[in-house]
Design a protein around this motif. Structure first.
Motif, short mmCIF file in Angstrom:
data_model
loop_
_atom_site.label_atom_id
_atom_site.label_comp_id
_atom_site.label_asym_id
_atom_site.label_seq_id
_atom_site.Cartn_x
_atom_site.Cartn_y
_atom_site.Cartn_z
N TRP A 131 3.32 -3.02 3.91
CA TRP A 131 2.31 -3.98 4.30
C TRP A 131 2.00 -3.84 5.79
CZ3 TRP A 131 -1.07 -7.63 2.72
CH2 TRP A 131 -1.01 -8.06 1.39
N VAL A 162 -6.15 -4.27 0.39
CA VAL A 162 -6.13 -5.73 0.23
C VAL A 162 -7.51 -6.23 -0.18
CG1 VAL A 162 -5.81 -7.92 1.45
CG2 VAL A 162 -4.14 -6.08 1.73
N LYS A 163 -8.55 -5.70 0.43
CA LYS A 163 -9.93 -6.10 0.08
C LYS A 163 -10.23 -5.74 -1.38
CE LYS A 163 -11.87 -6.04 4.67
NZ LYS A 163 -12.66 -5.32 5.67
N THR A 216 0.85 -1.19 0.00
CA THR A 216 0.00 0.00 0.00
C THR A 216 0.89 1.24 0.00
OG1 THR A 216 -1.75 -1.13 1.22
CG2 THR A 216 -1.76 1.27 1.31
N ILE A 242 -4.42 -0.15 4.39
CA ILE A 242 -3.92 -1.45 3.94
C ILE A 242 -5.06 -2.44 3.84
CG2 ILE A 242 -2.50 -3.44 4.64
CD1 ILE A 242 -0.46 -1.37 5.75
N ASP A 243 -5.92 -2.47 4.84
CA ASP A 243 -7.07 -3.39 4.85
C ASP A 243 -7.97 -3.14 3.63
OD1 ASP A 243 -8.68 -5.48 6.10
OD2 ASP A 243 -10.12 -3.87 6.47
N ALA A 244 -8.29 -1.86 3.38
CA ALA A 244 -9.14 -1.52 2.23
C ALA A 244 -8.46 -1.90 0.92
CB ALA A 244 -9.48 -0.02 2.26
N ALA A 254 -3.28 1.27 8.76
CA ALA A 254 -3.87 -0.06 8.93
C ALA A 254 -5.19 -0.16 8.18
CB ALA A 254 -4.06 -0.38 10.41
N LYS A 255 -6.03 0.88 8.29
CA LYS A 255 -7.31 0.91 7.56
C LYS A 255 -7.07 0.95 6.05
CE LYS A 255 -9.90 3.20 11.23
NZ LYS A 255 -10.54 4.46 11.64
#
Length: 185
Positions: free
Chosen positions: A48, A180-181, A31, A176-178, A173-174
């Motif tokens: 990451w 990856v999704k 990201t 990266i999560d978004a 963190a948010k």
């Protein structure tokens, strides 16, 4: 005695920066955490891990022809500023070490130098702050660590994007999560 070094991140010079950013973010899932210009080169920071501002720095400027080392730097984390200073004391008079200098990045204090074969080494410690990157301010590592910390905090509080590092890490963190999704969609 040597200070124990922990490997942290890698910076590489790229021939086609947009293509490399696309590859590392789209294909390998990194990201983008920041981007800007440092020392005349466009730079994109990727990670990451929300606790690592960047694990891979992609830096423009790699020429098409041979004779240029595309590795921008090899970076090692130490726990505190006094450890960065201890490494500075250890390498400053070492034969073959060149381009020795300290840098305040706002989010980190760093010592940069070239090893005897010209590879760029960074030894750094994190600070408790985040500011927009890149930030490249001179740092005199011969000075008292407490004074340097106080000056750096004042500098950071007056800088663009200032926030506690934990707030920045939660945002990343948010992100990266978004990201990856979105790759799985």
């Amino acid at each position: 005695a040597p200070v124990k070094l922990a490997f942290s991140h890698l910076g590489i010079h790229c021939r086609d920066l947009p293509r490399m950013v696309d590859f590392y973010t789209r294909v390998l899932g990194f990201t983008e955490t920041d981007r800007g210009v440092a020392r005349g080169f466009d730079i994109v920071f990727t990670s990451w891990d929300p606790t690592e501002h960047h694990q891979l720095a992609l830096v423009a400027g790699r020429p098409q022809d041979a004779g240029f080392n595309h590795i921008n730097q090899i970076s090692f984390r130490v726990p505190k500023l006094e450890d960065v200073q201890a490494v500075w004391h250890r390498v400053k008079d070492e034969p073959g070490v060149e381009d020795l200098g300290g840098t305040n990045h706002g989010n980190a204090f760093a010592l940069y130098f070239r090893d005897p074969e010209g590879n760029r080494i960074e030894v750094f410690c994190d600070t408790p702050w985040y500011i927009s990157q890149p930030c490249v301010e001179r740092l005199d590592l011969s000075r008292d660590a407490k004074e340097l910390m106080a000056e750096a905090e004042a500098f950071c509080r007056a800088s663009e994007g200032f926030k506690p590092v934990e707030e920045f890490q939660a945002e990343i963190a948010k992100k990266i999560d978004a990201h990856v999704k979105s790759l799985d969609a």
